[in-house]
Scaffold this motif. Sequence first.
Motif, PDB file in Angstrom:
ATOM      1  N   LYS A  50     -33.666  84.008   4.135  1.00 38.33           N
ATOM      2  CA  LYS A  50     -33.435  85.328   3.556  1.00 38.33           C
ATOM      3  C   LYS A  50     -32.449  86.127   4.414  1.00 38.33           C
ATOM      4  O   LYS A  50     -31.530  86.758   3.890  1.00 38.33           O
ATOM      5  CB  LYS A  50     -34.748  86.077   3.421  1.00 38.33           C
ATOM      6  CG  LYS A  50     -34.620  87.423   2.758  1.00 38.33           C
ATOM      7  CD  LYS A  50     -35.968  88.092   2.595  1.00 38.33           C
ATOM      8  CE  LYS A  50     -35.800  89.466   1.968  1.00 38.33           C
ATOM      9  NZ  LYS A  50     -37.083  90.143   1.799  1.00 38.33           N
ATOM     10  N   ASP A 110     -38.411  80.540   5.452  1.00 34.58           N
ATOM     11  CA  ASP A 110     -38.110  81.462   4.354  1.00 34.58           C
ATOM     12  C   ASP A 110     -37.494  82.758   4.875  1.00 34.58           C
ATOM     13  O   ASP A 110     -36.558  83.290   4.283  1.00 34.58           O
ATOM     14  CB  ASP A 110     -39.364  81.764   3.532  1.00 34.58           C
ATOM     15  CG  ASP A 110     -39.850  80.547   2.761  1.00 34.58           C
ATOM     16  OD1 ASP A 110     -39.029  79.635   2.515  1.00 34.58           O
ATOM     17  OD2 ASP A 110     -41.039  80.500   2.412  1.00 34.58           O
ATOM     18  N   ARG A 111     -38.016  83.272   5.979  1.00 39.28           N
ATOM     19  CA  ARG A 111     -37.469  84.512   6.547  1.00 39.28           C
ATOM     20  C   ARG A 111     -36.069  84.287   7.094  1.00 39.28           C
ATOM     21  O   ARG A 111     -35.185  85.134   6.952  1.00 39.28           O
ATOM     22  CB  ARG A 111     -38.399  85.053   7.627  1.00 39.28           C
ATOM     23  CG  ARG A 111     -39.716  85.518   7.046  1.00 39.28           C
ATOM     24  CD  ARG A 111     -40.634  86.252   7.964  1.00 39.28           C
ATOM     25  NE  ARG A 111     -40.402  86.141   9.385  1.00 39.28           N
ATOM     26  CZ  ARG A 111     -41.348  86.320  10.295  1.00 39.28           C
ATOM     27  NH1 ARG A 111     -42.589  86.594   9.919  1.00 39.28           N
ATOM     28  NH2 ARG A 111     -41.078  86.218  11.569  1.00 39.28           N
ATOM     29  N   GLN A 122     -28.145  87.306   3.583  1.00 42.86           N
ATOM     30  CA  GLN A 122     -27.597  88.659   3.672  1.00 42.86           C
ATOM     31  C   GLN A 122     -26.370  88.748   4.572  1.00 42.86           C
ATOM     32  O   GLN A 122     -25.838  89.827   4.759  1.00 42.86           O
ATOM     33  CB  GLN A 122     -28.683  89.626   4.136  1.00 42.86           C
ATOM     34  CG  GLN A 122     -29.849  89.702   3.176  1.00 42.86           C
ATOM     35  CD  GLN A 122     -31.005  90.526   3.715  1.00 42.86           C
ATOM     36  OE1 GLN A 122     -30.927  91.111   4.770  1.00 42.86           O
ATOM     37  NE2 GLN A 122     -32.086  90.565   2.951  1.00 42.86           N
TER      38      GLN A 122
END
Length: 79
Positions: A74, A70-71, A78
């Motif tokens: 994310k 998940d990190r 970006q």
Amino acid sequence: MMVLMYTRSGCMPCKAAKRLLDQLMVPYSVFTLPDGPEAVEGLPEALRGYTRLPIIVFPNGSVETGFYPDRIRKACAQL
């Protein structure tokens, strides 16, 4: 600019992170660290405090360590 990943051979979290970046179609370059205590010498000074592999450095300077999908997703969103 490209994502840079520091790994070790045989590192299962590193392999999983590579698969995830491939699935996300994020270009990356891999730097394989040597086994043993001299591995830290292969890291840039700014990254020597990290203890989990892989160490993933994003073009904006953010760093993720270990395999936390998940990190990583994310951070990739970006880019």
